[in-house]
Scaffold this active site. Structure first.
Site, short mmCIF file in Angstrom:
data_model
loop_
_atom_site.label_atom_id
_atom_site.label_comp_id
_atom_site.label_asym_id
_atom_site.label_seq_id
_atom_site.Cartn_x
_atom_site.Cartn_y
_atom_site.Cartn_z
N ASP A 108 0.91 -1.21 0.35
CA ASP A 108 0.11 -0.07 -0.12
C ASP A 108 1.23 0.84 0.65
O ASP A 108 1.42 1.02 0.88
CB ASP A 108 -0.96 0.30 0.85
CG ASP A 108 -2.24 0.87 1.14
OD1 ASP A 108 -2.44 1.45 -0.05
OD2 ASP A 108 -2.58 0.94 2.37
N ASN A 136 1.65 3.53 -3.21
CA ASN A 136 2.58 3.54 -4.33
C ASN A 136 1.75 4.81 -4.75
O ASN A 136 2.30 5.73 -5.01
CB ASN A 136 1.65 2.79 -5.49
CG ASN A 136 2.57 1.43 -5.36
OD1 ASN A 136 3.65 1.29 -4.25
ND2 ASN A 136 2.54 0.69 -6.27
N TRP A 147 2.90 8.09 -2.42
CA TRP A 147 5.23 8.08 -3.01
C TRP A 147 5.06 9.08 -3.63
O TRP A 147 5.70 10.03 -4.03
CB TRP A 147 5.45 6.43 -2.74
CG TRP A 147 6.69 6.91 -3.20
CD1 TRP A 147 8.16 7.04 -2.20
CD2 TRP A 147 7.21 7.18 -4.32
NE1 TRP A 147 8.79 6.46 -3.47
CE2 TRP A 147 8.60 6.92 -4.67
CE3 TRP A 147 6.86 7.25 -6.01
CZ2 TRP A 147 9.43 7.28 -5.72
CZ3 TRP A 147 7.69 7.24 -7.00
CH2 TRP A 147 8.85 6.97 -6.58
N ARG A 173 0.46 8.97 -10.41
CA ARG A 173 -0.13 7.80 -9.79
C ARG A 173 0.49 6.49 -10.09
O ARG A 173 1.19 5.81 -9.67
CB ARG A 173 -1.35 7.53 -9.40
CG ARG A 173 -1.91 8.23 -8.32
CD ARG A 173 -3.75 7.77 -8.08
NE ARG A 173 -3.96 6.31 -7.34
CZ ARG A 173 -4.03 6.30 -5.87
NH1 ARG A 173 -3.49 7.33 -5.37
NH2 ARG A 173 -3.75 5.03 -5.57
N HIS A 221 3.70 2.79 -8.58
CA HIS A 221 3.07 1.56 -9.30
C HIS A 221 4.43 1.23 -10.21
O HIS A 221 4.55 0.40 -9.24
CB HIS A 221 1.83 1.22 -10.50
CG HIS A 221 0.70 1.52 -9.33
ND1 HIS A 221 0.16 1.26 -8.17
CD2 HIS A 221 -0.48 2.04 -9.59
CE1 HIS A 221 -0.56 1.80 -7.64
NE2 HIS A 221 -1.24 2.09 -8.72
N SER A 273 -7.44 -5.79 -5.75
CA SER A 273 -8.49 -6.56 -4.82
C SER A 273 -9.99 -6.24 -5.70
O SER A 273 -10.20 -5.14 -6.85
CB SER A 273 -8.84 -5.52 -3.49
OG SER A 273 -9.59 -4.26 -4.14
N THR A 274 -10.62 -6.82 -5.22
CA THR A 274 -11.82 -7.70 -5.79
C THR A 274 -12.49 -5.59 -5.71
O THR A 274 -13.67 -6.06 -6.92
CB THR A 274 -12.80 -8.59 -5.27
OG1 THR A 274 -13.48 -8.09 -4.14
CG2 THR A 274 -12.49 -9.41 -5.59
N GLU A 275 -11.77 -4.87 -5.30
CA GLU A 275 -12.88 -3.58 -4.80
C GLU A 275 -11.86 -2.50 -5.86
O GLU A 275 -11.95 -1.38 -6.33
CB GLU A 275 -12.54 -3.21 -3.69
CG GLU A 275 -13.82 -3.94 -2.78
CD GLU A 275 -13.67 -5.40 -2.08
OE1 GLU A 275 -12.08 -5.67 -2.13
OE2 GLU A 275 -14.47 -5.86 -2.67
N ASN A 276 -10.17 -3.17 -6.28
CA ASN A 276 -9.68 -1.62 -6.78
C ASN A 276 -10.27 -1.63 -7.84
O ASN A 276 -10.01 -0.54 -8.96
CB ASN A 276 -8.30 -2.13 -7.57
CG ASN A 276 -7.66 -2.33 -5.04
OD1 ASN A 276 -7.13 -3.10 -5.21
ND2 ASN A 276 -8.03 -1.15 -4.41
N ARG A 283 -5.44 -1.63 8.26
CA ARG A 283 -6.76 -2.87 8.35
C ARG A 283 -6.38 -3.32 7.28
O ARG A 283 -5.14 -3.36 6.58
CB ARG A 283 -7.96 -1.83 7.71
CG ARG A 283 -7.27 -0.94 6.38
CD ARG A 283 -8.61 0.43 5.77
NE ARG A 283 -8.45 1.06 4.84
CZ ARG A 283 -7.78 1.97 4.98
NH1 ARG A 283 -7.57 2.55 6.25
NH2 ARG A 283 -7.58 2.46 3.38
C1 FPP Z 1 -5.24 -2.63 -0.29
O1 FPP Z 1 -6.14 -1.10 -0.02
C2 FPP Z 1 -4.10 -2.88 -0.78
C3 FPP Z 1 -4.13 -3.25 -1.44
C4 FPP Z 1 -5.31 -4.81 -2.91
C5 FPP Z 1 -2.95 -3.33 -3.37
C6 FPP Z 1 -3.05 -2.91 -3.73
C7 FPP Z 1 -1.80 -2.13 -4.89
C8 FPP Z 1 -1.72 -2.07 -5.94
C9 FPP Z 1 -2.85 -1.22 -6.60
C10 FPP Z 1 -0.48 -1.43 -6.48
C11 FPP Z 1 0.07 -2.85 -7.12
C12 FPP Z 1 0.99 -3.30 -6.51
C13 FPP Z 1 2.59 -3.15 -7.60
C14 FPP Z 1 3.57 -3.20 -8.12
C15 FPP Z 1 1.91 -2.78 -9.52
P1 FPP Z 1 -7.34 -0.44 -1.01
O2 FPP Z 1 -6.71 0.53 -1.91
O3 FPP Z 1 -7.40 -2.12 -1.97
O4 FPP Z 1 -7.44 -0.42 -0.01
P2 FPP Z 1 -8.41 0.90 1.23
O5 FPP Z 1 -9.52 1.73 0.52
O6 FPP Z 1 -8.99 -0.13 2.28
O7 FPP Z 1 -7.05 1.17 1.95
#
Ligand code: FPP
Length: 227
Positions: free
Chosen positions: A10, A12, A15, A23, A27, A55-58, A181
């Protein structure tokens, strides 16, 4: 030594924002950090290493970023697959297949999985389109499909219907960037994991931070509900 360490990569985006960069640059820097940490994990003989990559939410992130992350997954494999294979790393993806994952990307994921299938030095699992609740839902669906009688369902039944039944539960989970979290990561598997939170944004995370976390892990006393 922990058998299995998992990281929530978490920070990126933050940063990059701190440096006035888009953003996506975060990455790219995060990918460098990931492979340094993978090297560090190999050097200390870690057998299982998992990272939460999408994540499935991303899918709710801005479309440009989602598109970037999808294609980036393919680039990442093109750049790293053969080296990881040479070093004996088995690459796996944990998560739901999804029509939104571009076919080319899915193919690259399948090829990397097949190519490295028999490697055993370390298993690197990328949790990609992964959700802890979705995994439990998928396990329940599979159990129902197998027509397992209700009275015979126990914890072992659930465990054996998860995405990778042979994967040991993570002993140690590290989340970078100061957030405290789980964000839907490995909800079943983390029941007794040791949790650590690093204030560093993921691109600044290094093997030294991994080693520090492992040393802290070795100082902790795990009781699993006993005394
Ligand atoms: C959870 O936080 C974090 C993740 C699912 C990791 C997400 C990471 C990336 C998209 C970068 C991938 C890495 C590389 C090296 C390409 P969240 O942000 O999904 O959940 P939150 O809203 O609860 O913080």
């Amino acid at each position: 030594m922990p058998a299995h360490v998992a990281c929530v990569m978490d920070g990126n985006g933050r940063w990059a924002a701190q440096r006035g960069l888009p953003r996506t640059e975060g990455h790219i820097a995060g990918e460098e950090a990931l492979f340094k940490v993978v090297n560090g994990a190999l050097e200390v003989g870690l057998r299982w290493f998992t990272v939460y990559a999408f994540s499935t939410e991303n899918w709710r992130r801005p479309p440009d970023e989602v598109r970037f992350l999808m294609n980036f997954n393919e680039t990442l494999l093109a750049r790293r697959r053969d080296e990881l294979n040479r070093r004996g790393v088995r690459i796996r993806f944990a998560g739901r297949t999804d029509r939104r994952i571009p076919r080319r990307v899915q193919r690259a994921m399948d090829e990397a999985t097949a190519l490295t299938e028999s490697n055993r030095t370390m298993t690197l699992t990328l949790a990609f389109n992964y959700g802890g609740r979705a995994e439990i839902v998928d396990a329940v669906r599979a159990i129902v499909r197998d027509e397992v009688p209700a009275a015979r369902v126990n914890e072992r039944t659930i465990g054996s219907h998860l995405y990778y039944p042979d994967m040991p539960d993570p002993d140690l989970v590290i989340r970078s960037s100061g957030e405290h979290r789980l964000s839907n990561f490995f909800l079943w598997e983390l029941a007794y994991s040791e949790l650590m939170f690093s204030p560093r944004y993921w691109p600044d995370f290094s093997s030294a931070d991994l080693y520090e976390a492992i040393i802290e892990y070795q100082r902790r006393s795990r009781r699993y509900g006993g005394v």
